[in-house]
Design a protein around this motif. Structure first.
Motif, PDB file in Angstrom:
ATOM      1  N   THR A 183      25.154 -13.765  -4.917  1.00  0.00           N
ATOM      2  CA  THR A 183      25.381 -13.441  -6.342  1.00  0.00           C
ATOM      3  C   THR A 183      26.798 -12.926  -6.553  1.00  0.00           C
ATOM      4  OG1 THR A 183      24.483 -11.212  -5.980  1.00  0.00           O
ATOM      5  CG2 THR A 183      22.954 -12.901  -6.783  1.00  0.00           C
ATOM      6  N   GLY A 184      27.708 -13.352  -5.711  1.00  0.00           N
ATOM      7  CA  GLY A 184      29.085 -12.859  -5.764  1.00  0.00           C
ATOM      8  C   GLY A 184      29.899 -13.477  -6.873  1.00  0.00           C
ATOM      9  N   VAL A 185      31.199 -13.172  -6.871  1.00  0.00           N
ATOM     10  CA  VAL A 185      32.104 -13.669  -7.904  1.00  0.00           C
ATOM     11  C   VAL A 185      32.489 -15.106  -7.615  1.00  0.00           C
ATOM     12  CG1 VAL A 185      33.023 -11.378  -8.374  1.00  0.00           C
ATOM     13  CG2 VAL A 185      34.110 -12.803  -6.652  1.00  0.00           C
ATOM     14  N   ASP A 186      32.768 -15.858  -8.655  1.00  0.00           N
ATOM     15  CA  ASP A 186      33.187 -17.249  -8.515  1.00  0.00           C
ATOM     16  C   ASP A 186      34.682 -17.424  -8.728  1.00  0.00           C
ATOM     17  OD1 ASP A 186      30.651 -18.231  -7.959  1.00  0.00           O
ATOM     18  OD2 ASP A 186      30.143 -18.314 -10.085  1.00  0.00           O
ATOM     19  N   SER A 187      35.343 -16.407  -9.227  1.00  0.00           N
ATOM     20  CA  SER A 187      36.775 -16.528  -9.489  1.00  0.00           C
ATOM     21  C   SER A 187      37.559 -16.390  -8.186  1.00  0.00           C
ATOM     22  CB  SER A 187      37.215 -15.445 -10.473  1.00  0.00           C
ATOM     23  OG  SER A 187      36.999 -14.165  -9.913  1.00  0.00           O
ATOM     24  N   ASP A 188      38.804 -16.851  -8.202  1.00  0.00           N
ATOM     25  CA  ASP A 188      39.641 -16.765  -7.011  1.00  0.00           C
ATOM     26  C   ASP A 188      39.834 -15.322  -6.574  1.00  0.00           C
ATOM     27  OD1 ASP A 188      39.864 -19.438  -6.866  1.00  0.00           O
ATOM     28  OD2 ASP A 188      41.942 -19.566  -7.543  1.00  0.00           O
ATOM     29  N   SER A 189      39.992 -14.432  -7.557  1.00  0.00           N
ATOM     30  CA  SER A 189      40.249 -13.037  -7.248  1.00  0.00           C
ATOM     31  C   SER A 189      39.012 -12.413  -6.603  1.00  0.00           C
ATOM     32  CB  SER A 189      40.612 -12.277  -8.528  1.00  0.00           C
ATOM     33  OG  SER A 189      40.794 -10.917  -8.258  1.00  0.00           O
ATOM     34  N   GLY A 190      39.131 -12.075  -5.348  1.00  0.00           N
ATOM     35  CA  GLY A 190      38.009 -11.431  -4.656  1.00  0.00           C
ATOM     36  C   GLY A 190      36.964 -12.380  -4.102  1.00  0.00           C
ATOM     37  N   PHE A 191      37.142 -13.692  -4.304  1.00  0.00           N
ATOM     38  CA  PHE A 191      36.105 -14.639  -3.868  1.00  0.00           C
ATOM     39  C   PHE A 191      35.934 -14.628  -2.354  1.00  0.00           C
ATOM     40  CE2 PHE A 191      35.071 -18.970  -2.351  1.00  0.00           C
ATOM     41  CZ  PHE A 191      33.773 -19.049  -2.823  1.00  0.00           C
ATOM     42  N   PHE A 192      37.040 -14.658  -1.621  1.00  0.00           N
ATOM     43  CA  PHE A 192      36.949 -14.707  -0.156  1.00  0.00           C
ATOM     44  C   PHE A 192      36.289 -13.459   0.398  1.00  0.00           C
ATOM     45  CE2 PHE A 192      41.129 -16.974  -1.073  1.00  0.00           C
ATOM     46  CZ  PHE A 192      40.502 -18.198  -1.233  1.00  0.00           C
ATOM     47  N   ASP A 193      36.698 -12.291  -0.125  1.00  0.00           N
ATOM     48  CA  ASP A 193      36.074 -11.035   0.301  1.00  0.00           C
ATOM     49  C   ASP A 193      34.605 -10.994  -0.072  1.00  0.00           C
ATOM     50  OD1 ASP A 193      38.254  -9.703   1.521  1.00  0.00           O
ATOM     51  OD2 ASP A 193      39.106  -9.285  -0.445  1.00  0.00           O
ATOM     52  N   SER A 194      34.268 -11.602  -1.221  1.00  0.00           N
ATOM     53  CA  SER A 194      32.877 -11.618  -1.670  1.00  0.00           C
ATOM     54  C   SER A 194      31.982 -12.400  -0.715  1.00  0.00           C
ATOM     55  CB  SER A 194      32.794 -12.223  -3.077  1.00  0.00           C
ATOM     56  OG  SER A 194      31.453 -12.331  -3.495  1.00  0.00           O
ATOM     57  N   ILE A 195      32.468 -13.557  -0.260  1.00  0.00           N
ATOM     58  CA  ILE A 195      31.710 -14.368   0.700  1.00  0.00           C
ATOM     59  C   ILE A 195      31.511 -13.595   2.003  1.00  0.00           C
ATOM     60  CG2 ILE A 195      31.835 -16.403   2.199  1.00  0.00           C
ATOM     61  CD1 ILE A 195      31.032 -17.213  -0.513  1.00  0.00           C
ATOM     62  N   ALA A 196      32.589 -12.987   2.495  1.00  0.00           N
ATOM     63  CA  ALA A 196      32.507 -12.233   3.745  1.00  0.00           C
ATOM     64  C   ALA A 196      31.567 -11.044   3.611  1.00  0.00           C
ATOM     65  CB  ALA A 196      33.900 -11.763   4.162  1.00  0.00           C
ATOM     66  N   SER A 197      31.642 -10.335   2.482  1.00  0.00           N
ATOM     67  CA  SER A 197      30.780  -9.163   2.273  1.00  0.00           C
ATOM     68  C   SER A 197      29.311  -9.560   2.186  1.00  0.00           C
ATOM     69  CB  SER A 197      31.195  -8.438   0.986  1.00  0.00           C
ATOM     70  OG  SER A 197      32.497  -7.932   1.099  1.00  0.00           O
ATOM     71  N   TYR A 198      29.051 -10.684   1.544  1.00  0.00           N
ATOM     72  CA  TYR A 198      27.674 -11.180   1.441  1.00  0.00           C
ATOM     73  C   TYR A 198      27.090 -11.437   2.827  1.00  0.00           C
ATOM     74  CZ  TYR A 198      24.018 -14.723   0.835  1.00  0.00           C
ATOM     75  OH  TYR A 198      22.852 -15.446   0.915  1.00  0.00           O
ATOM     76  N   ASN A 199      27.839 -12.134   3.672  1.00  0.00           N
ATOM     77  CA  ASN A 199      27.344 -12.421   5.021  1.00  0.00           C
ATOM     78  C   ASN A 199      27.268 -11.163   5.884  1.00  0.00           C
ATOM     79  OD1 ASN A 199      26.937 -15.268   4.789  1.00  0.00           O
ATOM     80  ND2 ASN A 199      29.148 -15.568   4.879  1.00  0.00           N
ATOM     81  N   GLU A 200      28.191 -10.226   5.672  1.00  0.00           N
ATOM     82  CA  GLU A 200      28.154  -8.960   6.413  1.00  0.00           C
ATOM     83  C   GLU A 200      26.930  -8.139   6.012  1.00  0.00           C
ATOM     84  OE1 GLU A 200      30.157  -7.627   8.721  1.00  0.00           O
ATOM     85  OE2 GLU A 200      31.985  -8.815   8.694  1.00  0.00           O
ATOM     86  N   ASP A 201      26.554  -8.205   4.748  1.00  0.00           N
ATOM     87  CA  ASP A 201      25.373  -7.479   4.283  1.00  0.00           C
ATOM     88  C   ASP A 201      24.102  -8.030   4.928  1.00  0.00           C
ATOM     89  OD1 ASP A 201      23.971  -5.606   2.462  1.00  0.00           O
ATOM     90  OD2 ASP A 201      23.203  -7.464   1.565  1.00  0.00           O
ATOM     91  N   ILE A 202      24.001  -9.332   4.991  1.00  0.00           N
ATOM     92  CA  ILE A 202      22.847  -9.956   5.660  1.00  0.00           C
ATOM     93  C   ILE A 202      22.840  -9.578   7.137  1.00  0.00           C
ATOM     94  CG2 ILE A 202      21.888 -12.163   6.428  1.00  0.00           C
ATOM     95  CD1 ILE A 202      22.700 -13.331   3.740  1.00  0.00           C
ATOM     96  N   LEU A 203      24.016  -9.627   7.770  1.00  0.00           N
ATOM     97  CA  LEU A 203      24.104  -9.253   9.180  1.00  0.00           C
ATOM     98  C   LEU A 203      23.666  -7.812   9.397  1.00  0.00           C
ATOM     99  CD1 LEU A 203      24.974  -9.692  12.112  1.00  0.00           C
ATOM    100  CD2 LEU A 203      27.319  -9.091  11.426  1.00  0.00           C
ATOM    101  N   SER A 204      24.089  -6.925   8.515  1.00  0.00           N
ATOM    102  CA  SER A 204      23.705  -5.521   8.625  1.00  0.00           C
ATOM    103  C   SER A 204      22.186  -5.361   8.593  1.00  0.00           C
ATOM    104  CB  SER A 204      24.347  -4.714   7.495  1.00  0.00           C
ATOM    105  OG  SER A 204      23.929  -3.367   7.538  1.00  0.00           O
ATOM    106  N   ARG A 205      21.531  -6.085   7.689  1.00  0.00           N
ATOM    107  CA  ARG A 205      20.066  -6.041   7.606  1.00  0.00           C
ATOM    108  C   ARG A 205      19.432  -6.597   8.878  1.00  0.00           C
ATOM    109  NH1 ARG A 205      18.536  -5.507   1.988  1.00  0.00           N
ATOM    110  NH2 ARG A 205      20.361  -5.642   0.633  1.00  0.00           N
ATOM    111  N   GLN A 206      20.027  -7.664   9.410  1.00  0.00           N
ATOM    112  CA  GLN A 206      19.502  -8.263  10.638  1.00  0.00           C
ATOM    113  C   GLN A 206      19.617  -7.304  11.820  1.00  0.00           C
ATOM    114  OE1 GLN A 206      21.933 -11.839  10.545  1.00  0.00           O
ATOM    115  NE2 GLN A 206      20.144 -13.119  10.105  1.00  0.00           N
ATOM    116  N   LEU A 207      20.769  -6.627  11.918  1.00  0.00           N
ATOM    117  CA  LEU A 207      20.972  -5.710  13.042  1.00  0.00           C
ATOM    118  C   LEU A 207      20.077  -4.487  12.944  1.00  0.00           C
ATOM    119  CD1 LEU A 207      24.861  -5.904  13.484  1.00  0.00           C
ATOM    120  CD2 LEU A 207      23.085  -7.065  14.808  1.00  0.00           C
ATOM    121  N   ILE A 208      19.806  -4.034  11.730  1.00  0.00           N
ATOM    122  CA  ILE A 208      18.859  -2.922  11.542  1.00  0.00           C
ATOM    123  C   ILE A 208      17.471  -3.351  11.995  1.00  0.00           C
ATOM    124  CG2 ILE A 208      17.653  -1.537   9.805  1.00  0.00           C
ATOM    125  CD1 ILE A 208      20.318  -1.469   8.231  1.00  0.00           C
TER     126      ILE A 208
END
Length: 479
Positions: free
Chosen positions: A146-171
């Motif tokens: 559900t991240g941003v679609d604009s160029d500004s912050g898009f790359f960080d948004s993709i990385a943060s989304y996957n990091e959040d899933i990873l965090s849940r997996q590691l927990i």
């Protein structure tokens, strides 16, 4: 002195015995289903001693086990202390996607498959390892992006989304910290960690349709920093060297740097970078990956395989390289396939003996395959006077209906083609596996005597007439 000798002997004996307990390097699987429920079904069990996303997969053992009176039992080798396992079960009972999972397993593991509410589940001593990995995979699908679609912050948004899933997996994985062997737990954690990182770079590694130079620069800068940052994470965890997801990530980094290097891109640059930058088993696996995935960019395929054999020490990697050298070297007897045509008739390579045979491989929806079919038209026109050149198009779709529809569309083959189908086995067909074909389109040329002329011929291109002419010259020189 006698006591010292006795103690040494006992230590040696028990160490040897402890090793022998694991020396079988295998796992036990069994099934206990309701009588009659799965009778007549066959489960396909495969173990790999090398398994990567980039296609370098080495099948160690494969069994097709029949369910009789609701039961089956088997032991299958995994090669080493750790290995990878895939079990294909009937789709009707596979709500947990077991068939689409590749499990990290440990020598000596034992598990039983049972039917629970019409779904196959794992039970038994080591079932937690299988169930844990299925649950970890499910977490990735529970949280839509559900991240941003604009160029500004898009790359960080993709990385943060996957990091959040990873965090849940590691927990979630943390619950098993004291239940699994330490090495197994750490390798599993590393595997899911770098699977997440790989997902991020895969999502951002290709330009969008409307990407301008500014966005391109931002994207490449982001990826460069991300690769460096995450690589350092793996370097601080020694267990990562046992994780093929980590190997995949490192290879993606090397290819990224290679793709974006200045000047003409040559396979020798990628090969040299890997050879000098890495050591040990990581270097060996990366060299095999490079030869498997990127060697098509080099005309000297066989030479590089032989060079790699001079420096690679890992047993699994050496076996893969030797198999490549045996099955893909010009002059060896080509694989005598037996495949169905559109009418259901069986056609074999031996039926075409006396002809130069061009094999091309494709699947429905493959844009590169469509481009190759267009590029092959001047080739067909050029060799039309020669009746002893046959073109065979091999479809790897899963159903006969898709195969026939692909032929009928005229996008992938030509009226002069002999159209064949991998009998519903897709990429798991013996021919595909024999030549280790991992991506489409692919071309192979067999000479008039049924021997391999080229596993990797120049690929005709509508944008490069010189490459197309080299392909035509190769065909004519073989007559």
């Amino acid at each position: 002195m006698k006591h010292r000798i006795l103690i040494f002997f006992l230590i040696h004996f028990f160490c040897a015995y402890g090793y022998a307990q694991k020396a079988g390097k295998s796992i036990e699987l069994s099934g206990d289903f309701h009588t009659g429920t799965l009778d007549g079904h066959t489960l396909k069990i495969t173990t790999f001693d090398m398994y990567t996303r980039r296609g370098a997969r080495h099948v160690l053992a494969q069994q097709e086990v029949a369910v009789i009176s609701g039961k089956f039992s088997t032991t299958i080798s995994i090669g080493g202390d750790l290995g990878y396992l895939n079990i294909v079960v009937p789709e009707k009972y596979d709500a947990d996607n077991i068939s689409y999972s590749t499990f990290l397993v440990e020598a000596g593991d034992s598990a039983r498959l049972c039917l629970v509410d019409s779904t196959i589940k794992f039970k038994g001593r080591d079932s937690a390892k299988f169930t844990c990995q299925l649950e970890l995979a499910k977490i990735a699908f529970q949280y839509p992006y559900t991240g941003v679609d604009s160029d500004s912050g898009f790359f960080d948004s993709i990385a943060s989304y996957n990091e959040d899933i990873l965090s849940r997996q590691l927990i979630f994985l943390g619950q098993y910290h004291n239940k699994f062997d330490k090495q197994y737990f750490n390798v599993l954690a590393c595997s899911f960690r770098f699977k997440s990182y790989y997902t991020t770079v895969s999502s951002l590694n290709y330009p969008t349709v409307d990407e301008d130079s500014i966005r391109l620069k931002r994207r490449l800068n982001f990826l460069s920093k991300y690769f460096d940052e995450k690589t350092s994470v793996g370097q601080h965890h020694k267990e990562c060297s046992y994780s093929y997801q980590f190997i995949d990530f490192l290879f993606a980094k090397e290819v990224f740097n290679w793709d974006n290097s200045a000047g003409n891109r040559a396979f020798s640059d990628l090969y040299r970078s890997i050879k000098h930058k890495y050591r040990g088993v990581i270097r060996d696996h990366l060299l095999v990956l490079s030869l498997n995935a990127k060697l098509s960019s080099s005309p000297n395929r066989e030479g590089y395989i032989e060079k790699a054999l001079e420096v690679v020490n890992d047993d699994v990697c050496r076996r893969i390289l030797m198999e490549m050298n045996t099955t893909q070297k010009s002059g060896v007897v080509a694989y005598n396939f037996q495949l169905q045509d559109t009418s259901g008739n069986i056609v074999s390579l031996s039926d075409l003996r006396g002809n130069v045979v061009v094999l091309d491989f494709y699947f429905t929806g493959c844009t590169g395959c469509i481009a190759l079919a267009k590029a092959m038209k001047p080739v067909l026109d050029s060799v039309k006077p020669f009746s002893n050149i046959k073109f065979v198009s091999i479809n790897v779709d899963k159903t006969p209906a898709m195969f026939r529809a692909a032929v009928k569309s005229g996008l992938y083959t030509h009226s002069e083609s002999i159209n064949l189908y991998t009998n519903g086995k897709g990429m798991d067909n013996d021919l595909i596996r024999y030549y280790n074909i991992q991506s489409m389109p692919a071309l192979i040329i067999v000479d008039k005597n049924g021997r391999l002329l080229s596993r990797n011929p120049p690929r005709p291109s509508t944008s490069d007439i010189q490459v197309t002419n080299r392909f035509i010259d190769l065909l004519r020189s073989s007559l």
